[in-house]
Design a protein around this motif. Structure first.
Motif, PDB file in Angstrom:
ATOM      1  N   HIS A 200       0.800  -1.231   0.000  1.00 38.51           N
ATOM      2  CA  HIS A 200       0.000   0.000   0.000  1.00 38.51           C
ATOM      3  C   HIS A 200       0.832   1.281   0.000  1.00 38.51           C
ATOM      4  O   HIS A 200       0.345   2.330  -0.448  1.00 38.51           O
ATOM      5  CB  HIS A 200      -0.919   0.012   1.225  1.00 38.51           C
ATOM      6  N   PHE A 201       2.071   1.214   0.497  1.00 36.24           N
ATOM      7  CA  PHE A 201       2.877   2.428   0.641  1.00 36.24           C
ATOM      8  C   PHE A 201       4.305   2.170   0.156  1.00 36.24           C
ATOM      9  O   PHE A 201       4.879   1.128   0.434  1.00 36.24           O
ATOM     10  CB  PHE A 201       2.905   2.880   2.108  1.00 36.24           C
ATOM     11  N   ARG A 202       4.867   3.147  -0.551  1.00 34.25           N
ATOM     12  CA  ARG A 202       6.225   2.986  -1.086  1.00 34.25           C
ATOM     13  C   ARG A 202       7.266   2.945   0.032  1.00 34.25           C
ATOM     14  O   ARG A 202       8.225   2.189  -0.030  1.00 34.25           O
ATOM     15  CB  ARG A 202       6.551   4.136  -2.045  1.00 34.25           C
ATOM     16  N   ASN A 203       7.061   3.764   1.050  1.00 35.72           N
ATOM     17  CA  ASN A 203       8.022   3.875   2.145  1.00 35.72           C
ATOM     18  C   ASN A 203       7.340   4.582   3.316  1.00 35.72           C
ATOM     19  O   ASN A 203       6.130   4.864   3.264  1.00 35.72           O
ATOM     20  CB  ASN A 203       9.280   4.650   1.696  1.00 35.72           C
ATOM     21  N   LYS A 204       8.098   4.880   4.352  1.00 34.72           N
ATOM     22  CA  LYS A 204       7.500   5.505   5.534  1.00 34.72           C
ATOM     23  C   LYS A 204       6.997   6.922   5.238  1.00 34.72           C
ATOM     24  O   LYS A 204       5.980   7.350   5.770  1.00 34.72           O
ATOM     25  CB  LYS A 204       8.505   5.524   6.689  1.00 34.72           C
ATOM     26  N   ALA A 205       7.707   7.644   4.379  1.00 29.37           N
ATOM     27  CA  ALA A 205       7.267   8.992   4.025  1.00 29.37           C
ATOM     28  C   ALA A 205       5.912   8.946   3.317  1.00 29.37           C
ATOM     29  O   ALA A 205       5.040   9.784   3.555  1.00 29.37           O
ATOM     30  CB  ALA A 205       8.307   9.674   3.136  1.00 29.37           C
ATOM     31  N   ASP A 206       5.730   7.968   2.442  1.00 33.40           N
ATOM     32  CA  ASP A 206       4.455   7.816   1.734  1.00 33.40           C
ATOM     33  C   ASP A 206       3.334   7.499   2.716  1.00 33.40           C
ATOM     34  O   ASP A 206       2.234   8.057   2.637  1.00 33.40           O
ATOM     35  CB  ASP A 206       4.587   6.703   0.697  1.00 33.40           C
ATOM     36  N   LEU A 207       3.617   6.613   3.665  1.00 31.12           N
ATOM     37  CA  LEU A 207       2.632   6.280   4.687  1.00 31.12           C
ATOM     38  C   LEU A 207       2.312   7.499   5.541  1.00 31.12           C
ATOM     39  O   LEU A 207       1.134   7.767   5.859  1.00 31.12           O
ATOM     40  CB  LEU A 207       3.168   5.136   5.554  1.00 31.12           C
ATOM     41  N   PHE A 208       3.342   8.256   5.907  1.00 26.96           N
ATOM     42  CA  PHE A 208       3.144   9.450   6.737  1.00 26.96           C
ATOM     43  C   PHE A 208       2.266  10.475   6.027  1.00 26.96           C
ATOM     44  O   PHE A 208       1.363  11.068   6.618  1.00 26.96           O
ATOM     45  CB  PHE A 208       4.501  10.058   7.084  1.00 26.96           C
ATOM     46  N   GLN A 209       2.521  10.679   4.737  1.00 27.18           N
ATOM     47  CA  GLN A 209       1.704  11.621   3.967  1.00 27.18           C
ATOM     48  C   GLN A 209       0.250  11.154   3.898  1.00 27.18           C
ATOM     49  O   GLN A 209      -0.678  11.965   3.994  1.00 27.18           O
ATOM     50  CB  GLN A 209       2.272  11.776   2.557  1.00 27.18           C
ATOM     51  N   ALA A 210       0.048   9.860   3.732  1.00 28.50           N
ATOM     52  CA  ALA A 210      -1.317   9.323   3.684  1.00 28.50           C
ATOM     53  C   ALA A 210      -2.025   9.534   5.016  1.00 28.50           C
ATOM     54  O   ALA A 210      -3.225   9.825   5.061  1.00 28.50           O
ATOM     55  CB  ALA A 210      -1.280   7.835   3.331  1.00 28.50           C
ATOM     56  N   MET A 211      -1.290   9.381   6.101  1.00 28.84           N
ATOM     57  CA  MET A 211      -1.855   9.626   7.423  1.00 28.84           C
ATOM     58  C   MET A 211      -2.289  11.083   7.570  1.00 28.84           C
ATOM     59  O   MET A 211      -3.376  11.380   8.085  1.00 28.84           O
ATOM     60  CB  MET A 211      -0.814   9.277   8.495  1.00 28.84           C
ATOM     61  N   LEU A 212      -1.470  12.009   7.073  1.00 30.06           N
ATOM     62  CA  LEU A 212      -1.823  13.424   7.137  1.00 30.06           C
ATOM     63  C   LEU A 212      -3.041  13.741   6.281  1.00 30.06           C
ATOM     64  O   LEU A 212      -3.887  14.561   6.668  1.00 30.06           O
ATOM     65  CB  LEU A 212      -0.647  14.288   6.673  1.00 30.06           C
ATOM     66  N   GLN A 213      -3.129  13.104   5.109  1.00 32.56           N
ATOM     67  CA  GLN A 213      -4.247  13.385   4.214  1.00 32.56           C
ATOM     68  C   GLN A 213      -5.594  13.044   4.846  1.00 32.56           C
ATOM     69  O   GLN A 213      -6.614  13.637   4.509  1.00 32.56           O
ATOM     70  CB  GLN A 213      -4.081  12.620   2.899  1.00 32.56           C
ATOM     71  N   ARG A 214      -5.598  12.098   5.782  1.00 34.10           N
ATOM     72  CA  ARG A 214      -6.870  11.729   6.416  1.00 34.10           C
ATOM     73  C   ARG A 214      -7.409  12.840   7.307  1.00 34.10           C
ATOM     74  O   ARG A 214      -8.596  12.822   7.652  1.00 34.10           O
ATOM     75  CB  ARG A 214      -6.704  10.453   7.251  1.00 34.10           C
ATOM     76  N   VAL A 215      -6.550  13.794   7.683  1.00 43.54           N
ATOM     77  CA  VAL A 215      -7.013  14.845   8.589  1.00 43.54           C
ATOM     78  C   VAL A 215      -6.833  16.245   7.997  1.00 43.54           C
ATOM     79  O   VAL A 215      -6.978  17.242   8.716  1.00 43.54           O
ATOM     80  CB  VAL A 215      -6.286  14.762   9.951  1.00 43.54           C
ATOM     81  N   ARG A 216      -6.505  16.334   6.708  1.00 41.62           N
ATOM     82  CA  ARG A 216      -6.352  17.654   6.108  1.00 41.62           C
ATOM     83  C   ARG A 216      -7.687  18.375   6.100  1.00 41.62           C
ATOM     84  O   ARG A 216      -8.741  17.788   5.851  1.00 41.62           O
ATOM     85  CB  ARG A 216      -5.818  17.548   4.677  1.00 41.62           C
ATOM     86  N   MET A 217      -7.643  19.677   6.358  1.00 40.69           N
ATOM     87  CA  MET A 217      -8.857  20.487   6.404  1.00 40.69           C
ATOM     88  C   MET A 217      -8.649  21.773   5.599  1.00 40.69           C
ATOM     89  O   MET A 217      -8.543  22.860   6.179  1.00 40.69           O
ATOM     90  CB  MET A 217      -9.218  20.836   7.856  1.00 40.69           C
ATOM     91  N   PRO A 218      -8.559  21.685   4.275  1.00 41.06           N
ATOM     92  CA  PRO A 218      -8.409  22.911   3.487  1.00 41.06           C
ATOM     93  C   PRO A 218      -9.514  23.911   3.818  1.00 41.06           C
ATOM     94  O   PRO A 218     -10.697  23.554   3.876  1.00 41.06           O
ATOM     95  CB  PRO A 218      -8.521  22.415   2.041  1.00 41.06           C
ATOM     96  N   PHE A 219      -9.139  25.154   4.053  1.00 46.57           N
ATOM     97  CA  PHE A 219     -10.089  26.158   4.537  1.00 46.57           C
ATOM     98  C   PHE A 219     -11.273  26.316   3.590  1.00 46.57           C
ATOM     99  O   PHE A 219     -12.429  26.390   4.028  1.00 46.57           O
ATOM    100  CB  PHE A 219      -9.366  27.498   4.718  1.00 46.57           C
TER     101      PHE A 219
END
Length: 209
Positions: free
Chosen positions: A51-70
Motif C-alpha cells: 500500500h505504501f512505497r516507504n515511511k514517508a508515503d505512509l506518513f503523507q497518507a496519514m496526514l491526508q486523512r485529517v487535512r482540512m483545506p479552509f
C-alpha cells in the motif's frame, strides 16, 4: 492466495494507518519502523509495501486523512449567502475546523506532526507545517479581501495584515491546545478568541447623525 477485494484492500490500508498513528504517537516517527507498524496491525511488512512505497508515503497518507483545506470547510457549510458575508464564512469555517480537531484522530495526527516528528529521510515536518499554514493564510487573505471589497473590513486594516493576525492567533492557540488539550476545549474557548478577533477586524457600523 486469493486476491483481495477493493473493500478488503481499503480496510487493510486503513488498519495500517491506524497502527501507524498509535506507534508514531508512542515512539515518534523516526524511531518507528515499518515492520513495527505491520506487527502492531497484525500484518506482514509486505502488506505495508503493498500500500505504501516507504515511511514517508505512509506518513503523507496519514496526514491526508485529517487535512482540512479552509475553502473546503466553507463549502461544507453549504450556505450560498456566505459569499456576501465573508467574515461570517471565516467564523463558521474555523468553528468547523475546531470541532474536527477535537476528534481523537485529528488531534492525534496533528500532535504527531507537531511534537513527535523529526526531519527524517523524505519527511520534513516543518515544511509540511509551513505548507498547511500558508494554504490557510492564503484562503483567509482571499476572504478578508472580499470583506474589504464589500466594505465590511475596517479601512485601516489590509486583507494581508488581517489574515496574518488571524493566522498567528490560530497558530498560537493550536499549539497551546495540543500541549494542554485536556485543560480546555478549543471549540469553545477558541471561538471566543476568533469572534473577538473578527469584531476587531470588522468595519464599525456607521453612526447616524
Amino acid at each position: 492466495m486469493a486476491r483481495k477485494t477493493k473493500a478488503e484492500a481499503a480496510a487493510t490500508r486503513e488498519a495500517l494507518l491506524d497502527a501507524a498513528e498509535e506507534i508514531f504517537l508512542l515512539k515518534g516517527v523516526a524511531r518507528t519502523s515499518l515492520e513495527e507498524i505491520a506487527r502492531h496491525a497484525g500484518m506482514t511488512r509486505g502488506a505495508v509495501y503493498w500500500h505504501f512505497r516507504n515511511k514517508a508515503d505512509l506518513f503523507q497518507a496519514m496526514l491526508q486523512r485529517v487535512r482540512m483545506p479552509f475553502r473546503e470547510l466553507v463549502e461544507e457549510i453549504g450556505d450560498p449567502g456566505l459569499a456576501e458575508r465573508p467574515l461570517e464564512a471565516i467564523r463558521l469555517a474555523i468553528r468547523k475546523g475546531f470541532e474536527r480537531l477535537e476528534q481523537p484522530r485529528y488531534r492525534r495526527v496533528h500532535a504527531i506532526l507537531i511534537h513527535h516528528c523529526e526531519v527524517f529521510g523524505d519527511i520534513d515536518p516543518l515544511a509540511m507545517q509551513n505548507e498547511m499554514a500558508e494554504e490557510a493564510c492564503g484562503a483567509l487573505r482571499d476572504y478578508f479581501a472580499c470583506a474589504a471589497r464589500l466594505g465590511q473590513l475596517r479601512e485601516d486594516l489590509s486583507p494581508e495584515l488581517a489574515a496574518r493576525l488571524m493566522q498567528s492567533m490560530l497558530g498560537g492557540l493550536f499549539h497551546d491546545w495540543l500541549r494542554n488539550h485536556e485543560q480546555f476545549s478549543i471549540a469553545e474557548e477558541g471561538m471566543v478568541l476568533v469572534e473577538t478577533q473578527l469584531r476587531l477586524c470588522a468595519r464599525p457600523p456607521a453612526v447616524e447623525e
